[in-house]
Write an enzyme that holds these catalytic residues in place. Sequence first.
Site, PDB file in Angstrom:
ATOM      1  N   THR A  60       0.800  -1.228   0.000  1.00 44.78           N
ATOM      2  CA  THR A  60       0.000   0.000   0.000  1.00 44.78           C
ATOM      3  C   THR A  60       0.836   1.284   0.000  1.00 44.78           C
ATOM      4  OG1 THR A  60      -1.907   1.039   1.087  1.00 44.78           O
ATOM      5  CG2 THR A  60      -0.157   0.209   2.515  1.00 44.78           C
ATOM      6  N   TYR A  61       2.118   1.210   0.320  1.00 45.80           N
ATOM      7  CA  TYR A  61       2.926   2.426   0.394  1.00 45.80           C
ATOM      8  C   TYR A  61       3.024   3.075  -0.980  1.00 45.80           C
ATOM      9  CZ  TYR A  61       4.511   0.812   5.013  1.00 45.80           C
ATOM     10  OH  TYR A  61       4.579   0.390   6.317  1.00 45.80           O
ATOM     11  N   SER A  62       2.537   4.300  -1.050  1.00 38.07           N
ATOM     12  CA  SER A  62       2.529   5.062  -2.309  1.00 38.07           C
ATOM     13  C   SER A  62       1.936   4.225  -3.442  1.00 38.07           C
ATOM     14  CB  SER A  62       3.938   5.558  -2.664  1.00 38.07           C
ATOM     15  OG  SER A  62       4.415   6.424  -1.661  1.00 38.07           O
ATOM     16  N   LYS A  88       4.040  -6.226   3.050  1.00 37.90           N
ATOM     17  CA  LYS A  88       2.811  -6.453   3.817  1.00 37.90           C
ATOM     18  C   LYS A  88       1.592  -6.478   2.909  1.00 37.90           C
ATOM     19  CE  LYS A  88       4.769  -3.381   7.305  1.00 37.90           C
ATOM     20  NZ  LYS A  88       5.408  -2.488   6.336  1.00 37.90           N
TER      21      LYS A  88
END
Length: 326
Positions: A60-62, A88
Site C-alpha cells: 500500500t505504500y505510495s 505487507k
Amino acid sequence: MEYVKLGRTGLEVSRICLGCMTYGDPNKGTHAWSLKEEDSRPLLRQAIEAGINFLDTANTYSNGSSEEIVGRAIKDFARRDDIVLATKVFNRMRPGPNGAGLSRKAIFDEIDNSLRRLGTDYVDLYQIHRWDYTTPIEETLEALHDVVKAGKARYIGASSMYAWQFAKAIYISRLNGWTEFVSMQDHLNLLYREEEREMLPFCEDQKIAVIPWSPLARGRLTRDWDEATARTESDEFGKTLYTQALEADRKIVDAVGTVAKARGIPRAQVATAWILQKSAVTAPIIGASKPGHITDAVASLEVKLTPEEIGALEAPYVPHGVAGFK
C-alpha cells in the site's frame, strides 16, 4: 553492523531495519511527503552499504511504487540473497470487492502483485498489515501457509493488533500444523509504550521477533517539541498517534534532549538506543529521508544508556489508549 536471529528462526537480520514507506511516488497513495525515486536511491544504497540487510515495505505504500523503487534498488545495489526483504498485505489496493483485506483471494492476488513490483520470486517476510475483522482468521492463516509452501515467502509475520488476537493466531496455526508468525511489527517508542503490557512479554516468551515501527515517534523524539516538518504537516495518520497526553509527552521529549546534550549526541541516537535496549526488541524499523538519519541509526548501536538515563526517559510516561490500530 550487528546481526541477530529473527526470533526463533535461523534467519539473520541487521539490528536496524530500514523502513521504506519514505520511498515512493508522492503523487500516488496518501504519502505526499514521500521521496521520488531519484531521491530515494542514494539513501537505499547508503543503508545497504552500511550493512543494513533488512528492508521493510508494503503493497500500500505510495500505491505500490515503494515496492517498485525498493526492488530496483536491490537489483542495482545488492545481491538479492544478501537482502532480507519484507512487505505487507491488507490495506486497500483497488476499489470494489476483494480489493483489500486478508481473504484467500486477496492474499493470493496481492503476493503476486508485490512480487511483480519488487522484481523478485520471493519475499523473505510476508506480513499482515492489520487484523481483518471481516475474514475468518483460519482462512487467512491457511492462505499464508500456502504462500510459504508455494515458495513465494520464506516466513510470515504480523503487525499491530491486540495481544489476544496474536496469541489466537499462533494457537490456530499450531493446532492445524500451519506456518506460524515469526515476527510482530508493532507500535513502540518512548511516547507510546502500551505494547510493554502484553505484546512484548508474549513475544519474548514465545521467542517471536519484535520489529517496532515509528521508534522515533514520527520524528517527535528527534527535535524540539514545537518544531514542525513537512511530514508533520501532511502526515494525516501520524496526526492521530500522539495527541492523548501532550504534557507528559513533552516532558519525555525534553528528557531525550537533556540526555542527548549531556552525551553530546543527536536525540535520534538516544531514542533509538532506548528501544534497542528493550530485551524483546529485535530490530526497530527506522525511516530515513536524509543521510544523517541512517548514520544516527547505525551509531545508536554503540550507545548504551545507563539505568539512570533510562529512568529519566521513562519517568514522565502516563498510560495511553490504543494508538496505531483499532
